[in-house]
Design a protein around this motif. Structure first.
Motif, PDB file in Angstrom:
ATOM      1  N   ASP A  53       0.810  -1.219   0.000  1.00 26.26           N
ATOM      2  CA  ASP A  53       0.000   0.000   0.000  1.00 26.26           C
ATOM      3  C   ASP A  53       0.847   1.275   0.000  1.00 26.26           C
ATOM      4  O   ASP A  53       0.305   2.379  -0.127  1.00 26.26           O
ATOM      5  CB  ASP A  53      -0.931   0.028   1.221  1.00 26.26           C
ATOM      6  CG  ASP A  53      -2.087  -0.960   1.107  1.00 26.26           C
ATOM      7  OD1 ASP A  53      -2.350  -1.470  -0.005  1.00 26.26           O
ATOM      8  OD2 ASP A  53      -2.728  -1.226   2.143  1.00 26.26           O
ATOM      9  N   GLY A  54       2.154   1.147   0.188  1.00 32.47           N
ATOM     10  CA  GLY A  54       3.017   2.323   0.248  1.00 32.47           C
ATOM     11  C   GLY A  54       2.819   3.135   1.506  1.00 32.47           C
ATOM     12  O   GLY A  54       2.894   4.365   1.493  1.00 32.47           O
ATOM     13  N   ILE A 119       6.153   8.341  13.368  1.00 32.27           N
ATOM     14  CA  ILE A 119       4.727   8.542  13.652  1.00 32.27           C
ATOM     15  C   ILE A 119       4.231   9.834  13.011  1.00 32.27           C
ATOM     16  O   ILE A 119       3.152   9.871  12.411  1.00 32.27           O
ATOM     17  CB  ILE A 119       4.465   8.539  15.178  1.00 32.27           C
ATOM     18  CG1 ILE A 119       4.684   7.136  15.746  1.00 32.27           C
ATOM     19  CG2 ILE A 119       3.044   9.027  15.486  1.00 32.27           C
ATOM     20  CD1 ILE A 119       4.756   7.075  17.260  1.00 32.27           C
ATOM     21  N   LYS A 120       5.012  10.897  13.101  1.00 31.80           N
ATOM     22  CA  LYS A 120       4.599  12.164  12.481  1.00 31.80           C
ATOM     23  C   LYS A 120       4.469  12.018  10.965  1.00 31.80           C
ATOM     24  O   LYS A 120       3.518  12.528  10.369  1.00 31.80           O
ATOM     25  CB  LYS A 120       5.591  13.275  12.836  1.00 31.80           C
ATOM     26  CG  LYS A 120       5.457  13.745  14.274  1.00 31.80           C
ATOM     27  CD  LYS A 120       6.465  14.834  14.602  1.00 31.80           C
ATOM     28  CE  LYS A 120       6.353  15.237  16.059  1.00 31.80           C
ATOM     29  NZ  LYS A 120       7.369  16.233  16.431  1.00 31.80           N
ATOM     30  N   VAL A 121       5.414  11.320  10.338  1.00 35.48           N
ATOM     31  CA  VAL A 121       5.331  11.075   8.896  1.00 35.48           C
ATOM     32  C   VAL A 121       4.038  10.309   8.581  1.00 35.48           C
ATOM     33  O   VAL A 121       3.315  10.645   7.633  1.00 35.48           O
ATOM     34  CB  VAL A 121       6.575  10.309   8.392  1.00 35.48           C
ATOM     35  CG1 VAL A 121       6.366   9.763   6.987  1.00 35.48           C
ATOM     36  CG2 VAL A 121       7.810  11.205   8.439  1.00 35.48           C
ATOM     37  N   ASN A 124       0.837  12.478   9.072  1.00 38.52           N
ATOM     38  CA  ASN A 124       0.703  13.441   7.965  1.00 38.52           C
ATOM     39  C   ASN A 124       0.263  12.753   6.676  1.00 38.52           C
ATOM     40  O   ASN A 124      -0.570  13.292   5.934  1.00 38.52           O
ATOM     41  CB  ASN A 124       2.002  14.217   7.763  1.00 38.52           C
ATOM     42  CG  ASN A 124       2.255  15.206   8.884  1.00 38.52           C
ATOM     43  OD1 ASN A 124       1.327  15.669   9.549  1.00 38.52           O
ATOM     44  ND2 ASN A 124       3.514  15.528   9.118  1.00 38.52           N
ATOM     45  N   ALA A 125       0.801  11.570   6.395  1.00 33.74           N
ATOM     46  CA  ALA A 125       0.408  10.828   5.195  1.00 33.74           C
ATOM     47  C   ALA A 125      -1.061  10.413   5.272  1.00 33.74           C
ATOM     48  O   ALA A 125      -1.794  10.509   4.281  1.00 33.74           O
ATOM     49  CB  ALA A 125       1.308   9.609   5.002  1.00 33.74           C
ATOM     50  N   GLN A 129      -4.591  11.610   3.048  1.00 35.02           N
ATOM     51  CA  GLN A 129      -5.557  10.688   2.437  1.00 35.02           C
ATOM     52  C   GLN A 129      -6.971  10.886   2.998  1.00 35.02           C
ATOM     53  O   GLN A 129      -7.859  10.085   2.738  1.00 35.02           O
ATOM     54  CB  GLN A 129      -5.112   9.238   2.667  1.00 35.02           C
ATOM     55  CG  GLN A 129      -3.821   8.894   1.959  1.00 35.02           C
ATOM     56  CD  GLN A 129      -3.995   8.851   0.458  1.00 35.02           C
ATOM     57  OE1 GLN A 129      -4.956   8.303  -0.050  1.00 35.02           O
ATOM     58  NE2 GLN A 129      -3.047   9.445  -0.261  1.00 35.02           N
ATOM     59  N   GLY A 130      -7.148  11.936   3.821  1.00 34.45           N
ATOM     60  CA  GLY A 130      -8.479  12.267   4.321  1.00 34.45           C
ATOM     61  C   GLY A 130      -8.810  11.778   5.715  1.00 34.45           C
ATOM     62  O   GLY A 130      -9.899  12.037   6.220  1.00 34.45           O
TER      63      GLY A 130
END
Length: 175
Positions: A53-54, A119-121, A124-125, A129-130
């Motif tokens: 899923d990246g 965790i921050k990355v 944010n990702a 994605q909503g």
């Protein structure tokens, strides 16, 4: 300096070793040796769905893999490939919480902010994605980190592994 990048399937073997080192090195104050080995065998490990899923990341320092972790837009709360049989259904970001998943850090690099950075990355990702809220299943040694990052304990559960060992997990959430 720590760099964080998406994990690839070429990382899996090294990440499996990292996960074992992490659990054996950082869980001894919380779980018995039997619980630790059972959890490595039956629960903790790379979830290849996250790589596909990246949404799984590797933290590196001077070319050494020192941490990993990810987030998921799928239903599973915790566990590697050995812990599930089928592909997870997708979550709806308008009503479901993204899952923060599979965070491990090398014991020699613990307490240096590596998990916090990953965790921050991930948050944010997931937001991109909503998703507006997050859930996770924390191991007992991970609870203080997640609490420091704004996660609240929802429920303590004891997961029974196939050999009968119990693994204490704390379900946590963040809005």
């Amino acid at each position: 300096m720590i760099t964080i990048r998406l994990a690839t399937f070429n990382d899996v073997e090294e990440l499996q070793r990292l996960i074992g080192l992490s659990v054996r090195g950082l869980s001894t104050d919380y779980y018995s040796p039997n619980q630790i080995e059972s959890a490595i065998k039956y629960i903790f490990g790379v979830d290849s769905q996250l790589i596909s899923d990246g949404t799984y990341y590797v933290a590196e320092k001077e070319g050494i893999k020192v941490g990993c972790g990810g987030w998921s837009k799928r239903n599973t709360l915790f566990g590697g490939d050995q812990h599930k049989d089928v592909e997870d259904p997708l979550l709806d970001p308008l009503k479901d919480a993204a899952r923060m998943r599979a965070f491990f850090v090398h014991p020699g690099y613990a307490r240096q902010g590596i998990s916090r950075q990953i965790i921050k990355v991930c948050e944010n990702a997931a937001k991109a994605q909503g998703f507006t809220s997050f859930k996770l299943g924390a191991t007992l040694p991970g609870v203080p980190l997640y609490e420091a990052m704004g996660y609240k304990a929802v429920e303590r559960v004891d997961t029974v592994m196939p050999d009968g060992a119990l693994l204490g997990i704390v379900k946590m959430g963040k809005e």
